[in-house]
Design an enzyme around this catalytic site. Structure first.
Site, short mmCIF file in Angstrom:
data_model
loop_
_atom_site.label_atom_id
_atom_site.label_comp_id
_atom_site.label_asym_id
_atom_site.label_seq_id
_atom_site.Cartn_x
_atom_site.Cartn_y
_atom_site.Cartn_z
N LYS A 105 4.69 12.74 -8.00
CA LYS A 105 4.20 13.97 -8.62
C LYS A 105 4.14 15.11 -7.60
CE LYS A 105 0.40 11.94 -10.23
NZ LYS A 105 0.57 10.49 -10.04
N ARG A 150 -5.88 0.98 -7.65
CA ARG A 150 -5.44 2.26 -8.22
C ARG A 150 -4.52 2.04 -9.41
NH1 ARG A 150 -3.22 4.79 -2.92
NH2 ARG A 150 -2.38 6.48 -4.20
N ARG A 163 -2.59 8.34 4.73
CA ARG A 163 -3.72 8.40 3.79
C ARG A 163 -4.46 7.07 3.79
NH1 ARG A 163 -1.55 10.76 -1.86
NH2 ARG A 163 -3.18 9.34 -2.61
N ARG A 185 5.09 5.39 2.16
CA ARG A 185 4.56 6.67 2.61
C ARG A 185 3.31 6.51 3.47
NH1 ARG A 185 1.98 9.44 -2.83
NH2 ARG A 185 0.13 8.15 -2.75
N ARG A 228 -7.03 12.80 -15.71
CA ARG A 228 -6.82 11.39 -15.44
C ARG A 228 -7.67 10.50 -16.33
NH1 ARG A 228 -4.91 11.79 -9.87
NH2 ARG A 228 -4.27 9.80 -9.04
#
Ligand code: ATP
Ligand code: MG
Length: 187
Positions: free
Chosen positions: A14, A146, A134, A128, A89
């Protein structure tokens, strides 16, 4: 004003696609994830509370992200619209967004959903993790949670927006350029 929602599971790409969309259509890109990470980085009280939830793979309270969105809608000028990335969300957030837009006689333009299978979510996020550092990307347990949160709390939004004739979907498994072109053809 245009109000696009960029939808999809974690790691669908996204953020990557949002940059190209915002530039091409003069939209203000609002990523609730990025706003929360900025709070964490700045060490605010909100950031501290959010970090604990985010690193557990949970969502932050609806009221927190709803406030972030409302304040940007009120303050950002000079754009042709907004691109919401990572919001709404939950169903409660979707209803709050509809009410907020209704106050200004506006509405959601469309929801563009980038779809990838669960197996690819794990692969992409682990890829990533090394680059972006992160905390919520670092542990497999967090990533799994998640994905569960997405299926239980966020996926019901697909039916919500389908029922309102707003839902459009692209295959997120291609290259960045292929996905971008598919999105542009729907805007
Ligand atoms: P992508 O990789 O596709 O950009 P993502 O799910 O990896 O998506 P973010 O959208 O950046 O990452 O969100 C990171 C975390 O921030 C979420 O897991 C959640 O804890 C919190 N968060 C972000 N947006 C919301 C929201 N609308 N409501 C509640 N919590 C949110
Ligand atoms: Mg993101």
């Amino acid at each position: 004003m245009k109000y696009y929602i960029l939808f999809g599971p974690p790691g669908a790409g996204k953020g990557t696609q949002a940059t190209a969309m915002a530039e091409k259509y003069n939209l203000c890109h609002i990523s609730t994830g990025e706003l929360l990470r900025a709070e964490i980085h700045a060490g605010t009280e909100l950031g501290k509370q959010a970090a604990a939830l985010i690193n557990d793979g949970k969502l932050v309270p609806d009221s927190v992200v709803e406030g972030m969105i409302a304040s940007r809608f009120a303050s950002v000028k000079g754009v042709d619209g907004f691109l919401l990335d990572g919001f709404p969300r939950t169903l409660e957030q979707a209803e709050a967004l509809d009410e907020l837009l209704d106050e200004d006689a506006e509405m959601v333009t469309s929801v563009i959903s980038i779809m990838i299978p669960d197996g690819m979510i794990v692969e992409r996020i682990q890829g990533r993790a090394a680059k972006e550092g992160r905390a919520d990307d670092a542990s497999l347990d967090t990533i799994r949670h998640r994905i569960e949160t997405y299926h239980s709390q966020t996926e019901p939004l697909i039916a919500y927006y389908k029922a309102r004739g707003k839902y459009k979907e692209v295959d997120g498994t291609g290259t960045i350029g292929q996905v971008r072109d598919a999105i542009f053809s729907l805007m």
